[in-house]
Design a protein around this motif. Structure first.
Motif, short mmCIF file in Angstrom:
data_model
loop_
_atom_site.label_atom_id
_atom_site.label_comp_id
_atom_site.label_asym_id
_atom_site.label_seq_id
_atom_site.Cartn_x
_atom_site.Cartn_y
_atom_site.Cartn_z
N ASP A 123 91.11 26.75 63.02
CA ASP A 123 92.40 26.44 63.64
C ASP A 123 93.56 27.07 62.85
O ASP A 123 94.53 27.53 63.44
CB ASP A 123 92.60 24.93 63.74
CG ASP A 123 91.86 24.33 64.92
OD1 ASP A 123 91.54 25.09 65.87
OD2 ASP A 123 91.58 23.12 64.90
N GLY A 124 93.44 27.06 61.53
CA GLY A 124 94.49 27.66 60.70
C GLY A 124 94.59 29.17 60.93
O GLY A 124 95.68 29.73 61.04
N LEU A 161 93.60 30.72 63.64
CA LEU A 161 94.02 30.95 65.03
C LEU A 161 95.52 30.76 65.20
O LEU A 161 96.18 31.56 65.87
CB LEU A 161 93.25 29.97 65.92
CG LEU A 161 93.30 30.18 67.42
CD1 LEU A 161 92.86 31.59 67.81
CD2 LEU A 161 92.40 29.14 68.11
N SER A 162 96.08 29.73 64.59
CA SER A 162 97.52 29.51 64.80
C SER A 162 98.33 30.62 64.13
O SER A 162 99.31 31.11 64.69
CB SER A 162 97.95 28.11 64.35
OG SER A 162 97.78 27.98 62.98
N ALA A 163 97.91 31.06 62.93
CA ALA A 163 98.64 32.15 62.26
C ALA A 163 98.50 33.45 63.06
O ALA A 163 99.45 34.22 63.21
CB ALA A 163 98.10 32.35 60.85
N CYS A 164 97.31 33.66 63.59
CA CYS A 164 97.04 34.91 64.33
C CYS A 164 97.84 34.95 65.63
O CYS A 164 98.50 35.96 65.93
CB CYS A 164 95.54 34.99 64.60
SG CYS A 164 95.05 36.50 65.40
N THR A 165 97.80 33.89 66.41
CA THR A 165 98.51 33.91 67.71
C THR A 165 100.02 33.96 67.49
O THR A 165 100.73 34.65 68.23
CB THR A 165 98.13 32.70 68.59
OG1 THR A 165 98.33 31.49 67.85
CG2 THR A 165 96.68 32.78 69.04
N ALA A 176 96.15 31.59 56.48
CA ALA A 176 97.39 32.02 57.16
C ALA A 176 97.57 33.54 57.04
O ALA A 176 97.85 34.23 58.03
CB ALA A 176 98.59 31.29 56.58
N GLN A 177 97.37 34.06 55.83
CA GLN A 177 97.53 35.51 55.62
C GLN A 177 96.49 36.29 56.42
O GLN A 177 96.79 37.33 57.02
CB GLN A 177 97.43 35.83 54.13
CG GLN A 177 97.75 37.28 53.79
CD GLN A 177 99.20 37.66 54.10
OE1 GLN A 177 100.12 36.92 53.77
NE2 GLN A 177 99.39 38.79 54.78
N LYS A 178 95.25 35.80 56.42
CA LYS A 178 94.17 36.51 57.14
C LYS A 178 94.43 36.54 58.63
O LYS A 178 94.22 37.57 59.30
CB LYS A 178 92.83 35.83 56.82
CG LYS A 178 91.64 36.56 57.36
CD LYS A 178 91.54 37.95 56.80
CE LYS A 178 90.17 38.27 56.32
NZ LYS A 178 90.07 39.61 55.74
#
Ligand code: INI
Length: 155
Positions: free
Chosen positions: A34-35, A37-41, A135-137
């Motif tokens: 989830d972490g 996914l949220s950073a990516c989107t 988050a960075q990834k």
């Protein structure tokens, strides 16, 4: 023209407008997933990718990701794909198998289909390391997917 006089250099493009992006996320370590996914989107939206042009698919774990990506790549519906997940050494006796095989599968799919895939499957010693990196990834994968989708048609 780039930094080298007289030599054409293709500058990286990071405008996501109009790009169709598919994301496959492994649920095995769901908090990390989830972490990521949220950073990516969030990063995809920031770069101009429309929400209607994104699709998120979730699968049980990292080993299910390559086949799912392959079907999506073969569909012709995506300019780039993103794999997200976490393989954590502390929680598995077959860390090497899951991390190596998922990564090998992702590489094989992008080379055989020609659709670029950003590999955001974290491989870490423990949960804490994964949470520090997620988050960075997620962001890095969003940018990599857009850059590769922009670059490949120009080559
Ligand atoms: N899948 C993961 O995504 N991460 C892991 O850390 C993991 N561990 O620890 O084993 C994992 N295993 C499940 C695997 O990806 C498949 O879902 C399972 O083997 C069924 O095919």
């Amino acid at each position: 023209m780039g930094r080298y006089d007289g030599i054409e250099e293709l500058e990286p493009g990071t405008n996501g407008a109009g790009l169709r992006i598919g994301i496959v996320m492994g649920r095995f370590n769901i908090d990390v997933g989830d972490g990521l996914l949220s950073a990516c989107t969030a990063a995809l939206v920031k770069q101009g990718v429309a929400q209607k042009d994104m699709r998120i698919v979730t699968v049980p774990g990292a080993l299910e990701i390559p086949l799912t990506l392959k079907k999506m790549a073969q569909s012709g519906k995506y300019d780039a794909l993103i794999a997200l997940g976490a393989v954590i050494r502390g929680e598995t006796y077959h860390f090497e198998i899951v991390s190596n095989e998922s990564s090998r599968g992702i590489t094989e799919v992008q080379l055989s289909t020609g659709v670029p895939i950003a590999n955001g499957i974290l491989t870490t010693e423990d949960d804490d390391q994964a949470e520090v990196r997620m988050a960075q990834k997620g962001l890095d994968c969003a940018i990599a997917a857009i850059e590769m989708a922009r670059l490949l048609p120009r080559l």
